[in-house]
Design an enzyme around this catalytic site. Structure first.
Site, PDB file in Angstrom:
ATOM      1  N   ARG A   1       0.814  -1.363   0.006  1.00  0.00           N
ATOM      2  CA  ARG A   1      -0.146   0.080   0.057  1.00  0.00           C
ATOM      3  C   ARG A   1       0.944   1.292  -0.015  1.00  0.00           C
ATOM      4  O   ARG A   1       0.287   2.211   0.145  1.00  0.00           O
ATOM      5  CB  ARG A   1      -0.868   0.043   1.309  1.00  0.00           C
TER       6      ARG A   1
ATOM      7  N   TYR B   1       0.659   4.299  -2.425  1.00  0.00           N
ATOM      8  CA  TYR B   1      -0.293   5.317  -2.227  1.00  0.00           C
ATOM      9  C   TYR B   1      -0.186   6.070  -0.976  1.00  0.00           C
ATOM     10  O   TYR B   1      -0.075   7.353  -0.950  1.00  0.00           O
ATOM     11  CB  TYR B   1      -1.778   4.533  -2.236  1.00  0.00           C
TER      12      TYR B   1
ATOM     13  N   GLU C   1       2.822   6.465   1.128  1.00  0.00           N
ATOM     14  CA  GLU C   1       3.905   7.383   1.154  1.00  0.00           C
ATOM     15  C   GLU C   1       3.823   8.174  -0.043  1.00  0.00           C
ATOM     16  O   GLU C   1       4.545   9.470   0.262  1.00  0.00           O
ATOM     17  CB  GLU C   1       5.153   6.545   1.005  1.00  0.00           C
TER      18      GLU C   1
ATOM     19  N   VAL D   1     -17.746  -0.590   0.395  1.00  0.00           N
ATOM     20  CA  VAL D   1     -18.878  -0.013   0.000  1.00  0.00           C
ATOM     21  C   VAL D   1     -19.424  -0.615  -1.400  1.00  0.00           C
ATOM     22  O   VAL D   1     -20.463  -1.421  -1.226  1.00  0.00           O
ATOM     23  CB  VAL D   1     -19.060   1.175   0.150  1.00  0.00           C
TER      24      VAL D   1
ATOM     25  N   ASP E   1      -3.744  -3.730   6.255  1.00  0.00           N
ATOM     26  CA  ASP E   1      -5.048  -3.283   6.093  1.00  0.00           C
ATOM     27  C   ASP E   1      -5.193  -2.654   7.480  1.00  0.00           C
ATOM     28  O   ASP E   1      -5.116  -3.005   8.526  1.00  0.00           O
ATOM     29  CB  ASP E   1      -5.984  -4.420   5.618  1.00  0.00           C
ATOM     30  N   PRO E   2      -5.439  -1.508   7.753  1.00  0.00           N
ATOM     31  CA  PRO E   2      -5.631  -0.837   8.885  1.00  0.00           C
ATOM     32  C   PRO E   2      -6.766  -1.468   9.831  1.00  0.00           C
ATOM     33  O   PRO E   2      -7.972  -2.055   9.173  1.00  0.00           O
ATOM     34  CB  PRO E   2      -6.106   0.731   8.609  1.00  0.00           C
TER      35      PRO E   2
ATOM     36  N   GLN F   1      -8.366   0.211  12.232  1.00  0.00           N
ATOM     37  CA  GLN F   1      -9.465   0.880  12.551  1.00  0.00           C
ATOM     38  C   GLN F   1      -9.117   2.161  12.052  1.00  0.00           C
ATOM     39  O   GLN F   1      -7.989   2.620  11.721  1.00  0.00           O
ATOM     40  CB  GLN F   1      -9.480   1.229  14.031  1.00  0.00           C
TER      41      GLN F   1
END
Length: 332
Positions: A151, A154, A156, A197, A282-283, A285
């Site tokens: 990731r 994007y 950085e 979504v 993947d975060p 939260q």
């Protein structure tokens, strides 16, 4: 006689890079509604001409095909820099180009703003916080980002763009505005962009099972696109000394599983929730602290998740039902 736009302001000629994208096309519409001239700039890598089709005959709208990794020579009064793939599927497909778009694109648009001496707004991202160890995220948090992960092109890239904006501000006294955008959704999202979504809605409308990664306990905050656009314009129209960064997003926090359950409830059908392994970095939260946006810009989101989902589902239902489904995006 000087024409005054509906908001009592003198009309401006405004450039929107990435203007044919999901957020950019809504911003172009809003600026036109405020009486401005809009120059929409896009290379159509992830944007689509169909997103601005309804604007092509507007007398104050102009569409330019251009890649901002190359210099741009135009005359405008303001610049909104939104150009960059924003979903993992798209920005990981060509990570080098993603990084170039953020960094070289920032250099080119900042150089243009410096030459013209006009304000420029950078659409940054909550991804600059990485997988945060501070919750909710405030603008003074420096983040927890993996600089060499899948990731990072994007994350950085956007962090470097912020550095460039603030260095141009300090070194050249350029009028900058930096907004950190949190998860945004609404009509004109790409059906195959890999965002949660659009993924959930498209899967449910097709009667497929809904895929969640991990156990679905990771959280996100979802801002409807109309609310976001109001925030972008409020930031641009704020006093010169307001430079940011300022978080723009909806602080109402939901788990991914709660989102999936709400989509199934609204659409109906027989979709079940199935789990897949969590992607790297993947975060866990993500929730904005919007105190600055509220106190400095007078901005608050007004559209609740359920209401926004109903509007978004209606859009995708029409898209899928008319056979207007775009060509599938490339897989990462």
């Amino acid at each position: 006689m000087v024409n005054i736009n509906p908001n009592g302001l003198l009309p401006k000629r405004i450039a929107v890079t990435g203007g044919a994208g999901f957020v950019g096309s809504h911003l172009c519409e809003a600026l036109l509604a405020r009486g401005h001239e809009v120059l929409c700039i896009d290379n159509f890598y992830t944007g689509a001409r169909s997103n601005v089709q309804n604007l092509l005959t507007h007398p104050r709208f102009e569409l330019m095909r251009h890649d901002i990794t190359f210099p741009l020579y135009i005359e405008v009064d303001e610049i909104y820099n939104l150009a960059c793939p924003a979903s993992p599927v798209h920005y990981q497909f060509d990570p080098v180009q993603t990084l170039k778009t953020s960094v070289i694109g920032a250099i080119n648009t900042l150089g243009l703003a410096k030459r013209l001496r006009v304000p420029i707004l950078q659409a940054s991202t909550s991804e600059v916080y990485g997988d945060p160890e501070v919750h909710p995220q405030t603008e003074d948090y420096w983040g927890n980002v993996n600089p060499i992960g899948p990731r990072s092109c994007y994350d950085e890239g956007k962090r470097c763009a912020e550095t460039l904006f603030f260095d141009y501000h300090r070194q050249h006294q350029l009028a900058i505005k930096v907004v950190r955008i949190f998860n945004t959704y609404g009509p004109r999202m790409h059906p195959n962009d890999g965002r949660v979504v659009s993924n959930f809605i498209v899967q449910a409308l097709r009667g497929e099972d809904i895929t969640i990664f991990g156990d679905g306990s990771q959280t996100r905050s979802f801002c409807y696109v109309d609310d976001l656009v109001r925030g972008l314009i409020a930031m641009m129209e704020s006093p010169r000394e307001v430079v940011g960064p300022i978080n723009i997003g909806n602080p109402s926090e939901f788990t991914i599983r709660q989102l999936a359950e709400m989509v199934i409830e609204l659409i109906g059908g027989s979709s079940r929730i199935v789990q897949r392994p969590l992607p790297q970095d993947d975060p866990k939260q993500r929730q904005p602290d919007i105190t600055q946006a509220r106190d400095t810009l007078g901005w608050l989101p007004t559209i609740a998740l359920r209401e926004g989902l109903v509007r978004t589902i209606s859009y995708f239902d029409t898209l899928l039902g008319t056979g207007a489904m775009p060509i599938p995006a490339p897989s990462a």
